[in-house]
Scaffold this motif. Structure first.
Motif, PDB file in Angstrom:
ATOM      1  N   PHE A 149     -28.497   0.981 -30.029  1.00 46.13           N
ATOM      2  CA  PHE A 149     -27.490  -0.050 -30.206  1.00 46.13           C
ATOM      3  C   PHE A 149     -26.739   0.135 -31.519  1.00 46.13           C
ATOM      4  CE2 PHE A 149     -30.710  -2.035 -27.406  1.00 46.13           C
ATOM      5  CZ  PHE A 149     -29.929  -2.073 -26.266  1.00 46.13           C
ATOM      6  N   LYS A 150     -25.645  -0.573 -31.682  1.00 42.22           N
ATOM      7  CA  LYS A 150     -24.744  -0.404 -32.825  1.00 42.22           C
ATOM      8  C   LYS A 150     -24.791  -1.586 -33.783  1.00 42.22           C
ATOM      9  CE  LYS A 150     -22.996   3.407 -31.117  1.00 42.22           C
ATOM     10  NZ  LYS A 150     -23.128   4.682 -31.805  1.00 42.22           N
ATOM     11  N   ASP A 151     -25.917  -2.298 -33.812  1.00 40.60           N
ATOM     12  CA  ASP A 151     -26.009  -3.501 -34.631  1.00 40.60           C
ATOM     13  C   ASP A 151     -26.402  -3.180 -36.071  1.00 40.60           C
ATOM     14  OD1 ASP A 151     -28.532  -2.903 -33.171  1.00 40.60           O
ATOM     15  OD2 ASP A 151     -29.328  -4.474 -34.459  1.00 40.60           O
ATOM     16  N   ALA A 152     -26.060  -4.102 -36.936  1.00 38.45           N
ATOM     17  CA  ALA A 152     -26.442  -4.036 -38.350  1.00 38.45           C
ATOM     18  C   ALA A 152     -26.599  -5.463 -38.838  1.00 38.45           C
ATOM     19  CB  ALA A 152     -25.393  -3.303 -39.165  1.00 38.45           C
ATOM     20  N   ALA A 153     -27.473  -5.639 -39.835  1.00 42.27           N
ATOM     21  CA  ALA A 153     -27.816  -7.002 -40.254  1.00 42.27           C
ATOM     22  C   ALA A 153     -28.110  -7.081 -41.739  1.00 42.27           C
ATOM     23  CB  ALA A 153     -29.034  -7.473 -39.457  1.00 42.27           C
ATOM     24  N   LEU A 209     -19.927   1.387 -24.523  1.00 42.39           N
ATOM     25  CA  LEU A 209     -18.608   1.973 -24.728  1.00 42.39           C
ATOM     26  C   LEU A 209     -17.894   1.190 -25.810  1.00 42.39           C
ATOM     27  CD1 LEU A 209     -17.398   2.506 -21.035  1.00 42.39           C
ATOM     28  CD2 LEU A 209     -18.421   4.178 -22.583  1.00 42.39           C
ATOM     29  N   ARG A 210     -17.089   1.893 -26.581  1.00 36.57           N
ATOM     30  CA  ARG A 210     -16.333   1.263 -27.663  1.00 36.57           C
ATOM     31  C   ARG A 210     -15.126   0.540 -27.077  1.00 36.57           C
ATOM     32  NH1 ARG A 210     -15.219   2.633 -33.425  1.00 36.57           N
ATOM     33  NH2 ARG A 210     -13.838   0.947 -34.013  1.00 36.57           N
ATOM     34  N   ASN A 253     -18.145 -11.091 -25.176  1.00 34.18           N
ATOM     35  CA  ASN A 253     -18.868 -10.027 -25.871  1.00 34.18           C
ATOM     36  C   ASN A 253     -19.508 -10.597 -27.139  1.00 34.18           C
ATOM     37  OD1 ASN A 253     -19.543  -7.218 -25.810  1.00 34.18           O
ATOM     38  ND2 ASN A 253     -18.104  -6.856 -27.459  1.00 34.18           N
ATOM     39  N   PRO A 254     -20.829 -10.433 -27.327  1.00 34.43           N
ATOM     40  CA  PRO A 254     -21.464 -10.967 -28.540  1.00 34.43           C
ATOM     41  C   PRO A 254     -20.963 -10.251 -29.788  1.00 34.43           C
ATOM     42  CG  PRO A 254     -23.014  -9.585 -27.349  1.00 34.43           C
ATOM     43  CD  PRO A 254     -21.783  -9.703 -26.489  1.00 34.43           C
ATOM     44  N   ILE A 255     -20.630 -11.036 -30.812  1.00 32.85           N
ATOM     45  CA  ILE A 255     -20.044 -10.490 -32.030  1.00 32.85           C
ATOM     46  C   ILE A 255     -20.983 -10.648 -33.216  1.00 32.85           C
ATOM     47  CG2 ILE A 255     -18.089 -10.700 -33.637  1.00 32.85           C
ATOM     48  CD1 ILE A 255     -17.386  -9.595 -30.831  1.00 32.85           C
ATOM     49  N   VAL A 256     -21.407 -11.883 -33.464  1.00 31.73           N
ATOM     50  CA  VAL A 256     -22.231 -12.178 -34.634  1.00 31.73           C
ATOM     51  C   VAL A 256     -23.185 -13.323 -34.302  1.00 31.73           C
ATOM     52  CG1 VAL A 256     -20.492 -13.750 -35.613  1.00 31.73           C
ATOM     53  CG2 VAL A 256     -22.187 -12.686 -37.126  1.00 31.73           C
ATOM     54  N   GLY A 257     -24.340 -13.281 -34.921  1.00 32.02           N
ATOM     55  CA  GLY A 257     -25.300 -14.359 -34.745  1.00 32.02           C
ATOM     56  C   GLY A 257     -26.342 -14.318 -35.840  1.00 32.02           C
ATOM     57  N   TYR A 258     -27.179 -15.335 -35.873  1.00 31.60           N
ATOM     58  CA  TYR A 258     -28.259 -15.348 -36.863  1.00 31.60           C
ATOM     59  C   TYR A 258     -29.533 -15.872 -36.226  1.00 31.60           C
ATOM     60  CZ  TYR A 258     -26.516 -20.160 -37.594  1.00 31.60           C
ATOM     61  OH  TYR A 258     -26.081 -21.448 -37.433  1.00 31.60           O
ATOM     62  N   SER A 259     -30.647 -15.503 -36.842  1.00 30.10           N
ATOM     63  CA  SER A 259     -31.944 -15.920 -36.322  1.00 30.10           C
ATOM     64  C   SER A 259     -32.951 -16.010 -37.452  1.00 30.10           C
ATOM     65  CB  SER A 259     -32.435 -14.945 -35.250  1.00 30.10           C
ATOM     66  OG  SER A 259     -32.557 -13.645 -35.784  1.00 30.10           O
ATOM     67  N   ARG A 263     -12.155  -6.259 -34.945  1.00 32.23           N
ATOM     68  CA  ARG A 263     -11.516  -4.968 -34.676  1.00 32.23           C
ATOM     69  C   ARG A 263     -12.469  -3.913 -34.128  1.00 32.23           C
ATOM     70  NH1 ARG A 263     -10.497  -2.762 -39.261  1.00 32.23           N
ATOM     71  NH2 ARG A 263     -11.210  -4.378 -40.655  1.00 32.23           N
ATOM     72  N   ILE A 264     -13.719  -3.963 -34.559  1.00 35.46           N
ATOM     73  CA  ILE A 264     -14.702  -2.945 -34.184  1.00 35.46           C
ATOM     74  C   ILE A 264     -15.719  -3.592 -33.253  1.00 35.46           C
ATOM     75  CG2 ILE A 264     -16.477  -1.370 -35.028  1.00 35.46           C
ATOM     76  CD1 ILE A 264     -14.940  -1.412 -37.758  1.00 35.46           C
ATOM     77  N   GLN A 265     -15.604  -3.255 -31.972  1.00 32.06           N
ATOM     78  CA  GLN A 265     -16.515  -3.851 -30.997  1.00 32.06           C
ATOM     79  C   GLN A 265     -16.993  -2.798 -30.001  1.00 32.06           C
ATOM     80  OE1 GLN A 265     -15.396  -7.469 -28.950  1.00 32.06           O
ATOM     81  NE2 GLN A 265     -13.895  -7.937 -30.541  1.00 32.06           N
ATOM     82  N   TRP A 266     -18.276  -2.885 -29.698  1.00 33.83           N
ATOM     83  CA  TRP A 266     -18.867  -2.132 -28.595  1.00 33.83           C
ATOM     84  C   TRP A 266     -19.067  -3.121 -27.456  1.00 33.83           C
ATOM     85  CZ3 TRP A 266     -19.711   3.102 -28.406  1.00 33.83           C
ATOM     86  CH2 TRP A 266     -19.471   3.799 -29.596  1.00 33.83           C
ATOM     87  N   ASP A 267     -18.941  -2.656 -26.233  1.00 31.94           N
ATOM     88  CA  ASP A 267     -18.963  -3.510 -25.047  1.00 31.94           C
ATOM     89  C   ASP A 267     -20.391  -3.855 -24.619  1.00 31.94           C
ATOM     90  OD1 ASP A 267     -18.415  -4.908 -22.774  1.00 31.94           O
ATOM     91  OD2 ASP A 267     -17.547  -3.217 -21.678  1.00 31.94           O
ATOM     92  N   TYR A 268     -20.962  -4.857 -25.282  1.00 26.90           N
ATOM     93  CA  TYR A 268     -22.293  -5.341 -24.907  1.00 26.90           C
ATOM     94  C   TYR A 268     -22.238  -6.200 -23.642  1.00 26.90           C
ATOM     95  CZ  TYR A 268     -24.251  -3.643 -29.267  1.00 26.90           C
ATOM     96  OH  TYR A 268     -24.680  -2.839 -30.282  1.00 26.90           O
TER      97      TYR A 268
END
Length: 131
Positions: free
Chosen positions: A84-88, A127-128, A50-56, A111-116
Motif C-alpha cells: 500500500f501507499k500509506d504514510a503516517a 492504480l494512481r 476514495n479514502p484520503i486521511v484518517g486517524y486512529s 492531488r496525489i491519490q491511489w485508487d483504494y
C-alpha cells in the motif's frame, strides 16, 4: 461536524481527545469537500469515495494516516511497509501538531491519490489517480 466522529473523539482519554479534536477541525477546514465517517472503527475522510486521511488510537498515541502519503515526499510521515501507499505520523501531545504541515499534507492528498476505492475489484492492484 460529524457527530459519530465527535463521539469517537469524546471516547478517548482527555489528552487523546484533544489531539483528535484538533485533527478533526484541521482536516475538516482544509478538506471541506470531503465526506467524513467512521470507517473500520475510526474517523476517515473520503473524496469521491476514495479514502484520503484518517486517524486512529494506537498504544503509541494517535496515528494520523494518509492513504497515499508514501508519495508525498514528506520526511515527517513514516511510510508503512507492504504493497500500500500509506504514510503516517503519531502524536502523543496536541503541541506536536503543526497546522502548516497538516495543511500541506492535506493539499497533497487532494492531488496525489491511489485508487483504494476500487482495490477489491482490481484484486489488490492499486492504480494512481490524477497521474
Amino acid at each position: 461536524m460529524n457527530k459519530d466522529i465527535q463521539a469517537y473523539n469524546d471516547a478517548q482519554s482527555a489528552a487523546d481527545s484533544e489531539i483528535c479534536n484538533v485533527l478533526m477541525a484541521e482536516i475538516s477546514r482544509n478538506l471541506p469537500e470531503a465526506e467524513s465517517k467512521i470507517w473500520h472503527a475510526h474517523p476517515v475522510w473520503f473524496i469521491a469515495g476514495n479514502p484520503i486521511v484518517g486517524y486512529s488510537k494506537l498504544k503509541a498515541g494517535i496515528r494520523l494516516m494518509f492513504w497515499s502519503g508514501a508519495d508525498f515526499d514528506e520526511p515527517e510521515l513514516k511510510i508503512n511497509t507492504g504493497k500500500f501507499k500509506d504514510a503516517a505520523i503519531t502524536y502523543t501531545a496536541v503541541e506536536q501538531i503543526n497546522p502548516d504541515d497538516l495543511a500541506r499534507w492535506i493539499e497533497k492528498s487532494k492531488r496525489i491519490q491511489w485508487d483504494y476505492k476500487n482495490i477489491v475489484k482490481r484484486k489488490g492492484v492499486l492504480l494512481r489517480l490524477n497521474p
